[in-house]
Design a protein around this motif. Structure first.
Motif, PDB file in Angstrom:
ATOM      1  N   ARG A  71       0.841  -1.191   0.000  1.00 48.14           N
ATOM      2  CA  ARG A  71       0.000   0.000   0.000  1.00 48.14           C
ATOM      3  C   ARG A  71       0.873   1.237   0.000  1.00 48.14           C
ATOM      4  O   ARG A  71       1.886   1.283   0.706  1.00 48.14           O
ATOM      5  CB  ARG A  71      -0.899  -0.021   1.239  1.00 48.14           C
ATOM      6  CG  ARG A  71      -1.893   1.099   1.365  1.00 48.14           C
ATOM      7  CD  ARG A  71      -2.735   0.880   2.621  1.00 48.14           C
ATOM      8  NE  ARG A  71      -1.927   0.996   3.815  1.00 48.14           N
ATOM      9  CZ  ARG A  71      -2.145   0.276   4.923  1.00 48.14           C
ATOM     10  NH1 ARG A  71      -3.137  -0.610   4.964  1.00 48.14           N
ATOM     11  NH2 ARG A  71      -1.375   0.436   5.973  1.00 48.14           N
ATOM     12  N   ASP A  72       0.490   2.228  -0.792  1.00 45.36           N
ATOM     13  CA  ASP A  72       1.137   3.536  -0.787  1.00 45.36           C
ATOM     14  C   ASP A  72       0.108   4.534  -0.275  1.00 45.36           C
ATOM     15  O   ASP A  72      -0.810   4.925  -1.005  1.00 45.36           O
ATOM     16  CB  ASP A  72       1.604   3.905  -2.199  1.00 45.36           C
ATOM     17  CG  ASP A  72       2.401   5.201  -2.241  1.00 45.36           C
ATOM     18  OD1 ASP A  72       2.135   6.096  -1.401  1.00 45.36           O
ATOM     19  OD2 ASP A  72       3.272   5.325  -3.105  1.00 45.36           O
ATOM     20  N   ASN A  73       0.255   4.929   0.973  1.00 43.45           N
ATOM     21  CA  ASN A  73      -0.747   5.812   1.585  1.00 43.45           C
ATOM     22  C   ASN A  73      -0.792   7.178   0.902  1.00 43.45           C
ATOM     23  O   ASN A  73      -1.867   7.768   0.761  1.00 43.45           O
ATOM     24  CB  ASN A  73      -0.461   5.980   3.065  1.00 43.45           C
ATOM     25  CG  ASN A  73      -0.666   4.689   3.833  1.00 43.45           C
ATOM     26  OD1 ASN A  73      -1.415   3.809   3.403  1.00 43.45           O
ATOM     27  ND2 ASN A  73       0.003   4.569   4.962  1.00 43.45           N
ATOM     28  N   ALA A  74       0.342   7.680   0.493  1.00 45.23           N
ATOM     29  CA  ALA A  74       0.382   8.999  -0.150  1.00 45.23           C
ATOM     30  C   ALA A  74      -0.398   9.007  -1.461  1.00 45.23           C
ATOM     31  O   ALA A  74      -1.018  10.008  -1.818  1.00 45.23           O
ATOM     32  CB  ALA A  74       1.825   9.406  -0.387  1.00 45.23           C
ATOM     33  N   LYS A  75      -0.359   7.881  -2.176  1.00 46.21           N
ATOM     34  CA  LYS A  75      -1.074   7.779  -3.446  1.00 46.21           C
ATOM     35  C   LYS A  75      -2.455   7.143  -3.287  1.00 46.21           C
ATOM     36  O   LYS A  75      -3.196   7.037  -4.255  1.00 46.21           O
ATOM     37  CB  LYS A  75      -0.254   6.972  -4.448  1.00 46.21           C
ATOM     38  CG  LYS A  75       1.059   7.634  -4.834  1.00 46.21           C
ATOM     39  CD  LYS A  75       1.808   6.800  -5.867  1.00 46.21           C
ATOM     40  CE  LYS A  75       3.103   7.493  -6.273  1.00 46.21           C
ATOM     41  NZ  LYS A  75       3.870   6.703  -7.267  1.00 46.21           N
ATOM     42  N   ASN A  76      -2.756   6.727  -2.047  1.00 49.93           N
ATOM     43  CA  ASN A  76      -4.025   6.042  -1.785  1.00 49.93           C
ATOM     44  C   ASN A  76      -4.239   4.901  -2.787  1.00 49.93           C
ATOM     45  O   ASN A  76      -5.311   4.772  -3.397  1.00 49.93           O
ATOM     46  CB  ASN A  76      -5.207   7.006  -1.831  1.00 49.93           C
ATOM     47  CG  ASN A  76      -6.359   6.553  -0.959  1.00 49.93           C
ATOM     48  OD1 ASN A  76      -6.183   5.833   0.024  1.00 49.93           O
ATOM     49  ND2 ASN A  76      -7.561   6.968  -1.309  1.00 49.93           N
ATOM     50  N   THR A  77      -3.210   4.088  -2.917  1.00 50.30           N
ATOM     51  CA  THR A  77      -3.197   3.010  -3.903  1.00 50.30           C
ATOM     52  C   THR A  77      -2.683   1.734  -3.254  1.00 50.30           C
ATOM     53  O   THR A  77      -1.757   1.775  -2.438  1.00 50.30           O
ATOM     54  CB  THR A  77      -2.308   3.372  -5.108  1.00 50.30           C
ATOM     55  OG1 THR A  77      -2.821   4.560  -5.724  1.00 50.30           O
ATOM     56  CG2 THR A  77      -2.262   2.249  -6.131  1.00 50.30           C
ATOM     57  N   VAL A  78      -3.314   0.636  -3.602  1.00 49.38           N
ATOM     58  CA  VAL A  78      -2.872  -0.691  -3.176  1.00 49.38           C
ATOM     59  C   VAL A  78      -2.361  -1.442  -4.401  1.00 49.38           C
ATOM     60  O   VAL A  78      -2.960  -1.339  -5.475  1.00 49.38           O
ATOM     61  CB  VAL A  78      -4.015  -1.461  -2.492  1.00 49.38           C
ATOM     62  CG1 VAL A  78      -3.651  -2.922  -2.297  1.00 49.38           C
ATOM     63  CG2 VAL A  78      -4.350  -0.828  -1.143  1.00 49.38           C
ATOM     64  N   TYR A  79      -1.280  -2.184  -4.199  1.00 46.49           N
ATOM     65  CA  TYR A  79      -0.656  -2.908  -5.300  1.00 46.49           C
ATOM     66  C   TYR A  79      -0.705  -4.412  -5.057  1.00 46.49           C
ATOM     67  O   TYR A  79      -0.785  -4.870  -3.923  1.00 46.49           O
ATOM     68  CB  TYR A  79       0.807  -2.482  -5.445  1.00 46.49           C
ATOM     69  CG  TYR A  79       0.986  -1.012  -5.683  1.00 46.49           C
ATOM     70  CD1 TYR A  79       1.313  -0.158  -4.629  1.00 46.49           C
ATOM     71  CD2 TYR A  79       0.827  -0.466  -6.949  1.00 46.49           C
ATOM     72  CE1 TYR A  79       1.471   1.201  -4.834  1.00 46.49           C
ATOM     73  CE2 TYR A  79       0.985   0.901  -7.159  1.00 46.49           C
ATOM     74  CZ  TYR A  79       1.311   1.722  -6.105  1.00 46.49           C
ATOM     75  OH  TYR A  79       1.465   3.070  -6.308  1.00 46.49           O
ATOM     76  N   LEU A  80      -0.622  -5.147  -6.147  1.00 50.93           N
ATOM     77  CA  LEU A  80      -0.434  -6.591  -6.064  1.00 50.93           C
ATOM     78  C   LEU A  80       0.690  -6.940  -7.028  1.00 50.93           C
ATOM     79  O   LEU A  80       0.491  -6.927  -8.245  1.00 50.93           O
ATOM     80  CB  LEU A  80      -1.712  -7.354  -6.421  1.00 50.93           C
ATOM     81  CG  LEU A  80      -1.622  -8.863  -6.223  1.00 50.93           C
ATOM     82  CD1 LEU A  80      -1.515  -9.202  -4.731  1.00 50.93           C
ATOM     83  CD2 LEU A  80      -2.826  -9.585  -6.830  1.00 50.93           C
ATOM     84  N   GLN A  81       1.867  -7.211  -6.466  1.00 47.90           N
ATOM     85  CA  GLN A  81       3.001  -7.645  -7.259  1.00 47.90           C
ATOM     86  C   GLN A  81       2.902  -9.152  -7.445  1.00 47.90           C
ATOM     87  O   GLN A  81       2.841  -9.890  -6.457  1.00 47.90           O
ATOM     88  CB  GLN A  81       4.320  -7.286  -6.571  1.00 47.90           C
ATOM     89  CG  GLN A  81       5.556  -7.773  -7.296  1.00 47.90           C
ATOM     90  CD  GLN A  81       5.763  -7.071  -8.631  1.00 47.90           C
ATOM     91  OE1 GLN A  81       5.601  -5.853  -8.726  1.00 47.90           O
ATOM     92  NE2 GLN A  81       6.134  -7.833  -9.662  1.00 47.90           N
ATOM     93  N   MET A  82       2.880  -9.581  -8.692  1.00 49.19           N
ATOM     94  CA  MET A  82       2.696 -10.997  -8.995  1.00 49.19           C
ATOM     95  C   MET A  82       3.913 -11.502  -9.744  1.00 49.19           C
ATOM     96  O   MET A  82       4.215 -11.029 -10.851  1.00 49.19           O
ATOM     97  CB  MET A  82       1.435 -11.200  -9.845  1.00 49.19           C
ATOM     98  CG  MET A  82       0.178 -10.582  -9.232  1.00 49.19           C
ATOM     99  SD  MET A  82      -1.311 -10.970 -10.160  1.00 49.19           S
ATOM    100  CE  MET A  82      -0.973 -10.125 -11.697  1.00 49.19           C
ATOM    101  N   ASN A  83       4.621 -12.446  -9.138  1.00 44.50           N
ATOM    102  CA  ASN A  83       5.818 -13.038  -9.732  1.00 44.50           C
ATOM    103  C   ASN A  83       5.592 -14.518 -10.008  1.00 44.50           C
ATOM    104  O   ASN A  83       4.669 -15.127  -9.468  1.00 44.50           O
ATOM    105  CB  ASN A  83       7.015 -12.860  -8.803  1.00 44.50           C
ATOM    106  CG  ASN A  83       7.340 -11.404  -8.543  1.00 44.50           C
ATOM    107  OD1 ASN A  83       7.142 -10.536  -9.398  1.00 44.50           O
ATOM    108  ND2 ASN A  83       7.835 -11.126  -7.350  1.00 44.50           N
ATOM    109  N   SER A  84       6.449 -15.073 -10.828  1.00 46.71           N
ATOM    110  CA  SER A  84       6.387 -16.507 -11.153  1.00 46.71           C
ATOM    111  C   SER A  84       4.976 -16.915 -11.563  1.00 46.71           C
ATOM    112  O   SER A  84       4.440 -17.921 -11.101  1.00 46.71           O
ATOM    113  CB  SER A  84       6.849 -17.347  -9.954  1.00 46.71           C
ATOM    114  OG  SER A  84       8.166 -17.006  -9.580  1.00 46.71           O
TER     115      SER A  84
END
Length: 111
Positions: A71-84
């Protein structure tokens, strides 16, 4: 009004990586639990990962060790990094908070 907008999906070869984003308006991610879900063709929507307001994260067994929610609170954005990534990860991925769902972003993994 709360709105969630996902982005970052696409076509990737098996073994590759993608990072999904979920941007929110009308609510602060930092104070809420946010989840990622996915729905493959002909299947039910399944939970993938959650990040809690205190930063604790949990994962479904099928993605643990390969996916990372953040989560990036400053950007109010949640990420999902997907590998393999593998072909079984092919689905529409949705962001979820409270009673609100995003529109979804398609992830397709080719063999």
């Amino acid at each position: 009004q709360v709105q969630l907008v996902e982005s970052g999906g696409g076509l990737v070869q098996a073994g590759g990586s993608l990072r999904l984003s979920c941007a929110a308006s009308g609510i602060s991610f930092s104070r809420n639990r946010v989840g990622w879900y996915r729905q493959a063709p002909g299947k039910e929507r399944d939970w993938v990962a959650t990040i809690f307001s205190n930063g604790i994260t949990t994962y479904a067994g099928s993605v643990k060790g390969r996916f990372t929610i953040s989560r990036d609170n400053a950007k109010n954005t949640v990420y999902l990094q997907m590998n393999s990534l593998n072909v079984e990860d092919t689905a529409v991925y949705y962001c979820h908070l409270g009673n609100t769902w995003g529109q979804g972003t398609q992830v397709t993994v080719s063999s």
